[in-house]
Motif scaffolding. Structure first.
Motif, PDB file in Angstrom:
ATOM      1  N   ILE A   1      -1.697  -1.231  -4.031  1.00 40.98           N
ATOM      2  CA  ILE A   1      -2.760  -0.240  -3.835  1.00 40.98           C
ATOM      3  C   ILE A   1      -2.114   1.134  -3.658  1.00 40.98           C
ATOM      4  O   ILE A   1      -1.187   1.295  -2.854  1.00 40.98           O
TER       5      ILE A   1
ATOM      6  N   LEU B   1     -12.196   3.516  -1.777  1.00 36.48           N
ATOM      7  CA  LEU B   1     -12.051   2.083  -1.468  1.00 36.48           C
ATOM      8  C   LEU B   1     -12.707   1.869  -0.109  1.00 36.48           C
ATOM      9  O   LEU B   1     -12.088   2.107   0.930  1.00 36.48           O
TER      10      LEU B   1
ATOM     11  N   PHE C   1      -4.195  -0.847  -8.247  1.00 33.69           N
ATOM     12  CA  PHE C   1      -5.457  -0.200  -7.885  1.00 33.69           C
ATOM     13  C   PHE C   1      -5.142   1.186  -7.330  1.00 33.69           C
ATOM     14  O   PHE C   1      -4.301   1.338  -6.447  1.00 33.69           O
TER      15      PHE C   1
ATOM     16  N   VAL D   1       0.868  -1.182   0.000  1.00 34.76           N
ATOM     17  CA  VAL D   1       0.000   0.000   0.000  1.00 34.76           C
ATOM     18  C   VAL D   1       0.904   1.232   0.000  1.00 34.76           C
ATOM     19  O   VAL D   1       1.789   1.362   0.851  1.00 34.76           O
TER      20      VAL D   1
ATOM     21  N   VAL E   1      -8.752  -1.948   2.139  1.00 31.39           N
ATOM     22  CA  VAL E   1      -7.368  -2.343   1.884  1.00 31.39           C
ATOM     23  C   VAL E   1      -7.188  -3.825   2.223  1.00 31.39           C
ATOM     24  O   VAL E   1      -6.609  -4.602   1.440  1.00 31.39           O
TER      25      VAL E   1
END
Ligand code: URA
Length: 209
Positions: free
Chosen positions: A179, A134, A157, A4, A167
């Motif tokens: 992400i 998200l 993404f 992330v 997440v």
């Protein structure tokens, strides 16, 4: 496990504050989402591979860099994802744009695809799947399923605001997908809104409320 990345660039954070502000009207909201999408596209393309080519400048020959590697595809999740497409295309005008549309089954509450159109050379492209929010992660996970089912092998993404639930959902279902977000917010509320979030991104983009 997918990583992330939070884009903490000051311009992204500054503009996101005004996107969040409930006093920001539709026109300005749309412009700001477009601008932040451009800035995020700049960050997400940081690692694109380069190759040397020969170029003749007005002064001499030179070895210079040009993009190498796979071509890109942008896929907005309908409808709010559309608000990020033009901003990304400003930096990557040669990218092809696919679309994924999902609706929520009223009984199971699961997202079901109703429209998918992707570039024909799916296997050969690096995809950036985009949606401003998200939240539960249900739509993102299903959209990634839709892309993979059709042969996509490389998917990132990208969204403006995420919460931990979303997440975790992507990480669990699609550990190969990284992400990229502008902010990781606190939580989902009982109505499925991200807190503090920015409200309903689709309604705020298109003035439907
Ligand atoms: N979708 C939105 O547009 N906003 C949220 O807060 C959650 C999902």
């Amino acid at each position: 496990m997918g990583k992330v990345y939070v884009f903490d660039h000051p311009l992204i954070q500054h503009k996101l504050t005004f996107i969040r502000d409930k006093e920001t009207g539709t026109k300005e909201f749309r412009e700001l989402v477009d601008e932040v999408a451009t800035l995020m596209a700049f960050e997400i393309t940081r690692d694109l591979p380069l190759e040397d080519i020969d170029v003749e400048t007005p002064v001499s020959n030179a070895k210079a860099k040009t993009l190498a590697g796979k071509k890109l595809g942008i896929v907005p999740i309908l409808r709010a994802g559309l608000g990020m497409v033009d901003g990304i295309l400003k930096l990557i005008p040669a990218a092809k744009v696919g679309h994924v549309g999902l609706y929520r089954d009223p009984e199971t509450l699961k997202p079901i695809e109703y429209y998918v159109k992707l570039p024909s050379d799916v296997e050969e492209r690096d995809f950036i799947l985009v949606d401003p929010m998200l939240a539960t992660g249900g739509s993102a996970v299903e959209a990634i399923n839709s892309l993979k089912k059709r042969g996509a092998v490389s998917i990132k993404f990208m969204c403006l605001v995420a919460c931990p639930e979303g997440v975790d959902a992507i990480k669990e279902a699609h550990p190969d997908v990284d992400i990229f977000i502008a902010a990781l917010d606190e939580k989902l509320n009982e109505k499925g809104y991200i807190v503090p979030g920015l409200g309903d991104a689709g309604d705020r983009l298109y003035g439907t409320k």
